[in-house]
Design an enzyme around this catalytic site. Structure first.
Site, PDB file in Angstrom:
ATOM      1  N   LYS A  50       0.858  -1.185   0.000  1.00  0.00           N
ATOM      2  CA  LYS A  50       0.000   0.000   0.000  1.00  0.00           C
ATOM      3  C   LYS A  50       0.895   1.236   0.000  1.00  0.00           C
ATOM      4  CE  LYS A  50      -3.898   1.997   2.652  1.00  0.00           C
ATOM      5  NZ  LYS A  50      -4.779   1.816   3.819  1.00  0.00           N
TER       6      LYS A  50
ATOM      7  N   SER B  43      -9.820   2.042   3.094  1.00  0.00           N
ATOM      8  CA  SER B  43      -8.900   2.796   2.264  1.00  0.00           C
ATOM      9  C   SER B  43      -7.910   1.932   1.479  1.00  0.00           C
ATOM     10  CB  SER B  43      -8.112   3.774   3.136  1.00  0.00           C
ATOM     11  OG  SER B  43      -7.232   3.074   3.994  1.00  0.00           O
TER      12      SER B  43
ATOM     13  N   SER C 171     -10.082  -0.367   7.185  1.00  0.00           N
ATOM     14  CA  SER C 171      -9.459  -0.166   5.876  1.00  0.00           C
ATOM     15  C   SER C 171      -8.824  -1.394   5.238  1.00  0.00           C
ATOM     16  CB  SER C 171      -8.422   0.948   5.959  1.00  0.00           C
ATOM     17  OG  SER C 171      -9.060   2.199   5.958  1.00  0.00           O
TER      18      SER C 171
END
Lengths: 489, 96, 486
Positions: free
Chosen positions: C78, C153, C177
């Site tokens: 990420k 997210s 997330s």
């Protein structure tokens, strides 16, 4: 110094916030060096720069030092203290918040006794002392309409020591400041260097009419970096506030900057805007929990404290409170003094004599040459050697000063100087008598005048006889012999 | 709780955020909605409850030995800086 | 069998048996990325060169039989994890072009374990969002339906794994997330106990809630990658000094006699009916596996959303103050003065959701409101945590939906932050209490995946993974791949 007298009818209330940089090797939350004077930003690590993703880890030594201070001031050392974030934007504050302690400081509710010049001891309350990180520095030279930011200082551990508003004059405030200065150096937790900013002071000053119950509105004076300036800045501020109030004005609570060049304080507009620091517990740090074992281990490292040492000096050396306080103001000076006394031959007046010399000529020479004690040109044994010659009357006090000057300049022992200069004091009664006889014989007129009542001429004879012995006659002996000779002729 | 445009301007200043006209028009409503959601908490009795700052109770701060572990790398670190001069980060004049 | 649908264990086996090399495996995924990323927008940076050089190094180790279970396995990170020499943006204009001078602990550890870095994945800006629509670089598309959001997210990581553009990807979870996007894309994801994985080098959103985790096809793959990620790190004061169990070996724990708690509050109003039905079916599956099902209640759990929307923005408002245009990140053009530099750099550099949260956080911490909002929320956080504690005195694991419904359409909820926030209603509790939690696929509604959430007591990752694995031994939802990416 009459200029520092508070105008009649007013009372001054002062509290100090002292920022002492802790003498750790590395920063409070990172492994960067804390050394002063490095090239810009060469001691600013990712953590110090507030780089995204970095996290603080607390330096154990900073905690130990704070605890040391707490124990030395009889404060409560918190078994649980918490770091908080103080949020504000400033270029020297990389993260946009300062990690500090807010609701739960590590040290609370202590006090320190301060000996005033009038000989009265005053107890000043210490509200709290908390750990926090220092900010960086802004430079303005050589940049057009811009400032340069150096973050080497960012993250240096600070102990912020907050006093109660217990001081009633600039004098008292400085005496307190000096006492804390002495203490932190005793504890070896701060080098106390005010020029380099290792020991800084903000003063909260307010005035009120004598008898008034409520405290007046206070102003905080920042940026005072010497004892002398603290005194001057507070004095200026007191007069300013009284002037404002007496002419019907009101004091605005604000931060003011002391300008040493102009000897005045002025409002810091940049900090005027109402601050809303939005304190909250720093989620990157956990509560600092100190157990009894940790505190005991710190207690074991406490040195003899200034007050304890001064009391001992009074008891064992028979010194006055004032002398003892002066000698113990610096741990190094106190140690030097004790070493001199230990090295000299025991004598009834030695302790007092040594105190006078250490605080007198010896300190004056250090100051004159701008030297640290460790760089003194006369050692403890050297000074002890000089005191021995004074005690055994080999030289007079007057000659001793000249001997000391040469010892300092040439690096010689007292004996070597006395020998080389032939300054050994004449204590042989017959030799002194011979000199006196010669002087009397050579000055019949003066002798007649003296005997007819001109007592003042005694000094003339002393001077002549001293001259005849090249200043080496023992003054006390000379006096006595001269008196009897002048009378008996 | 509902916020006015003036409130929003005040908060934006505290947070050092320049707001566009469109944002100033929209934020009072959306922030007020969030605060209304949050206001549910007011109804909860929490008298003697300890506030919780960390999810793991009983964990305490670890202390790091006092040693210098960092070396100078300012050139690398300053590669991301918008403006530097002589090793300093440059900003518009700081007025004290 | 194609390479991209194999489990990590099968890939490791193929690598050690020289069936294929890491370079071949890596190239296979790079080709898939090249073919699909344009449509999915899941990667922000593809590090092809770095990947192939990592792979070569892995092959050299494998040739000497010095490889471990992850040597030569390609993964994605990420874009919230700092990577030395590779751009790290947090999907923000603020950090466009920012190259971290160091590796995050998670990156460091997974690199040391031999993984190959394929690239950095898209996300909601600074991890603030539940749909991946707040990314400055455009939304990520859900591989199951390109008109739908992948969740957020960690939406980029979720889409990458769902479309099998990488066998696994790292994620972070502050309020759901990892779990919510895992649910919406039909993959498995675990958010470990707070403090289990170092936060060092992970760009902070809300420090007391943030936790790094892993997203992969199955619980088994999650276990393999969590092992090297987890463990104490002296650089993170909130990292916990505690031994890391063998998560892979732990997968074999029996589910017989396991006490599963069904949280009453998770099945209340708001849960889409078909989604609820899939979750109920999964519960029945567990009953068949020998688990005992008990209904439990955490009465304060419905307060988790308001609590979270005080705590998280408060911490975020402070964490994001460092982005001031001075040392790194975006700086506005021609600032008039210092204040202008701050305001415009931040105003122009942050997107509107990030600004909204900074504003919320600034407000709840400001003078006069701290007690009413922040302190109050911290107290309610205690109540929620106590509820969980009580529940875990009765059961081993809690089970419920991950999200109220399947993936929603891009653009559907962007105009109403509160509706968007309520999508995290089931996931936030675990963050507030610091508990480990997982989401695994448990079926489909209208051909969109549905997630089953498992929450355990602190440091029960091993058991959670085993509970998920047991289910995945008797179901195949986790091995389904959207047709276009099969």
């Amino acid at each position: 110094m009459s200029e520092f007298i508070t105008p009649a009818g007013w009372e001054v209330v002062i509290g100090l916030e002292i920022h002492a940089q802790l003498a750790t090797r590395s920063k409070i939350f990172s492994g960067s060096a804390t050394a002063y004077g490095a090239m810009p930003n060469t001691q600013a690590s990712l953590v110090d720069l507030g780089y995204p993703g970095t996290l603080p880890v607390l330096n154990q030594e900073a905690v130990r030092m704070a605890v040391k201070f707490g124990l030395a001031t009889g404060s409560r050392v918190a078994d649980r203290s918490v770091f908080a974030r103080k949020n504000y934007f400033y270029p020297d504050l990389p993260k946009g918040y300062q990690i500090s302690q807010y609701e739960k400081p590590i040290v609370e509710k202590g006090s320190i006794d301060v000996l005033q010049e009038d000989g009265i001891t005053k107890r000043v309350g210490i509200t709290r002392a908390h750990l926090e990180e220092d900010a960086g520095k802004s430079m303005h030279e050589g940049l057009e309409n811009a400032s340069g930011i150096d973050l080497n200082r960012a993250g240096t551990p600070l102990l912020e020591i907050v006093s109660e508003p217990d001081m009633r004059s600039a004098r008292e405030a400085v005496a307190y400041l000096k006492k804390i200065h002495t203490l932190v150096r005793y504890l070896e937790i701060c080098d106390g260097n005010m020029q380099e900013g290792s020991f800084r002071c903000d003063a909260n000053v307010s005035v009120r009419r004598i008898g008034a119950e409520r405290l007046g509105t206070r102003c905080e004076i920042k940026n005072v970096n010497s004892f002398r300036y603290v005194e001057k800045a507070i004095h200026y501020e007191v007069i300013r506030q009284i002037d404002v109030l007496e002419s019907g004005g009101k004091i605005i609570q604000e931060t003011r900057l002391y300008d040493a060049a102009k000897d005045e304080t002025r409002s810091m507009r940049s900090k005027e805007e109402a601050n809303d620091y939005r304190y909250f517990p720093d989620p990157d740090l956990l509560p600092v929990v100190l157990d009894e074992a940790f505190i005991t281990s710190v207690r074991a490292t406490l040195p003899e404290l200034p007050d304890e040492k001064a009391a001992r000096f009074m008891a064992s050396y028979g010194l006055s409170a004032y002398d003892a306080a002066l000698l113990t103001a610096s741990r190094d000076v106190a140690a030097f003094y004790e070493a001199v006394v230990a090295a000299a031959k025991p004598d009834a007046g030695l302790a007092k004599l040594a105190a006078n010399w250490v605080m007198g000529d010896f300190s004056a020479f250090l100051n004159r040459d701008g030297l640290e004690l460790s760089a003194a040109k006369v050692s403890t044994s050297g000074l002890a050697g000089l005191l021995d010659r004074l005690s055994d009357q080999t030289i007079s006090g007057k000659i001793a000063k000249e001997v000391f000057e040469l010892m300092w300049a040439e690096g010689l022992s007292a004996d070597a100087v006395i020998e080389a200069k032939g300054w050994r004091q004449i204590t042989d009664t017959r030799a002194i008598e011979a000199a006196i006889d010669a002087v009397i014989a050579a000055n019949p007129e003066q002798l007649a005048d003296y005997r007819s009542g001109k007592d003042k001429l005694f000094g003339f004879f002393v001077g002549q006889a001293m001259k005849a012995t090249q200043g080496k006659a023992n003054p006390a002996q000379l006096n006595e012999l001269l008196k009897s000779k002048l009378a008996s002729h | 709780m509902s916020l006015t445009r003036k409130d929003v301007e005040g908060i934006a200043h505290l947070a050092r955020l320049q707001m566009t006209e469109a944002e100033l028009a929209a934020y009072p409503e959306s922030l007020s909605k969030i605060l209304t959601l949050v206001d549910q908490l007011n109804a909860v009795p929490t008298g003697v409850i300890e506030p919780m700052a960390h999810p793991l109770e009983g964990e305490i701060q670890r202390l790091r030995p006092d040693g210098v572990t960092e070396t100078d790398a300012h050139r690398k670190y300053q590669a991301n800086a918008p403006q530097v001069a002589s090793g300093l980060y440059v900003v518009p004049r700081v007025i004290e | 069998m194609t390479l991209h649908t194999r489990s990590l264990a099968a890939l490791a086996l193929g690598l050690t048996a020289r069936e294929f090399s890491s370079v071949e495996l890596t190239q296979h995924f790079l080709d898939r990325i090249a073919a699909s990323n344009g449509a999915l927008n899941a990667f922000l940076t593809v590090t092809a060169e770095r990947a192939l050089s990592d792979a070569k190094r892995a092959d050299a180790l494998l040739a000497k039989n010095q490889g471990g279970a992850l040597t030569g396995i390609p993964i994605a990170h990420k874009d919230i994890f700092c990577t030395d020499g590779i751009q790290t943006t947090c999907a923000s204009k603020m950090l466009k072009g920012f190259v971290a001078p160091y590796d995050a602990a998670v990156v460091e550890r997974l690199t040391a374990a031999g993984t190959v870095l394929l690239g950095k994945t898209n996300m909601d800006e600074f991890a603030m969002g539940s749909s991946n629509e707040t990314s400055h670089f455009g939304p990520v598309k859900n591989p199951w339906d390109l008109a739908k959001v992948p969740g957020g997210s960690s939406g980029g990581s979720a889409a990458v794994v769902a479309a099998r553009l990488a066998p696994a990807a790292t994620g972070t979870d502050t309020g759901g997330s990892i779990r919510q996007p895992a649910a919406l894309t039909g993959i498995s994801g675990i958010k470990p106990t707070y403090g289990r994985v170092s936060r060092y080098g992970m760009i902070a959103f809300a420090s007391s809630l943030d936790q790094a985790g892993i997203m992969a096809a199955s619980a088994e793959d999650c276990a393999a990658l969590l092992a090297p990620m987890a463990g104490f790190d002296a650089r993170d004061s909130t990292s916990v000094e505690r031994a890391v169990p063998d998560y892979v070996a732990g997968l074999q724990q029996s589910l017989k006699g396991l006490k599963i708690g069904i949280l009453k509050e998770f099945f209340a109003e708001g849960l889409e009916a078909h989604t609820g039905a899939r979750v109920q079916a999964a519960i029945e599956e567990y009953r068949r596996l020998g688990a005992e099902i008990v209904e439990v209640s955490c009465p304060n759990l419905p307060l988790s959303v308001p609590t979270y929307y005080v705590v998280a923005p408060a911490e975020a408002s402070s964490n994001l103050s460092r982005f001031d245009g001075v040392r790194f990140g975006y700086r506005c053009e021609n600032p008039r003065d210092l204040l202008d530099l701050y305001k415009r750099s931040r105003g122009e550099g942050f997107g509107s959701e990030v600004k909204r949260r900074i504003m919320t956080g600034t407000y709840v911490l400001s003078a006069g409101y701290y007690d009413a909002y922040y302190l109050k929320a911290q107290k309610v956080r205690s109540l929620i945590t106590d509820d969980f504690k009580r529940a875990f005195s009765q059961v081993d694991v809690l089970l419920g939906p991950t999200a109220p419904g399947p993936a929603f359409a891009i653009g559907d909820k962007v105009d109403d932050p509160v509706t968007m926030y309520l999508n995290d209603i089931y996931t936030i509790g675990a963050n507030l209490a610091g508990l480990p939690a997982m989401s695994i696929p448990c079926g489909f509604v209208n051909e969109l995946p549905v997630g089953l959430q498992l929450i355990g007591p602190h440091f029960s990752e091993s058991q959670l993974l085993a509970v998920a694995h047991g289910y995945q031994q008797v179901t195949d939802f986790h091995s389904r791949v959207p047709a276009a990416y099969a």
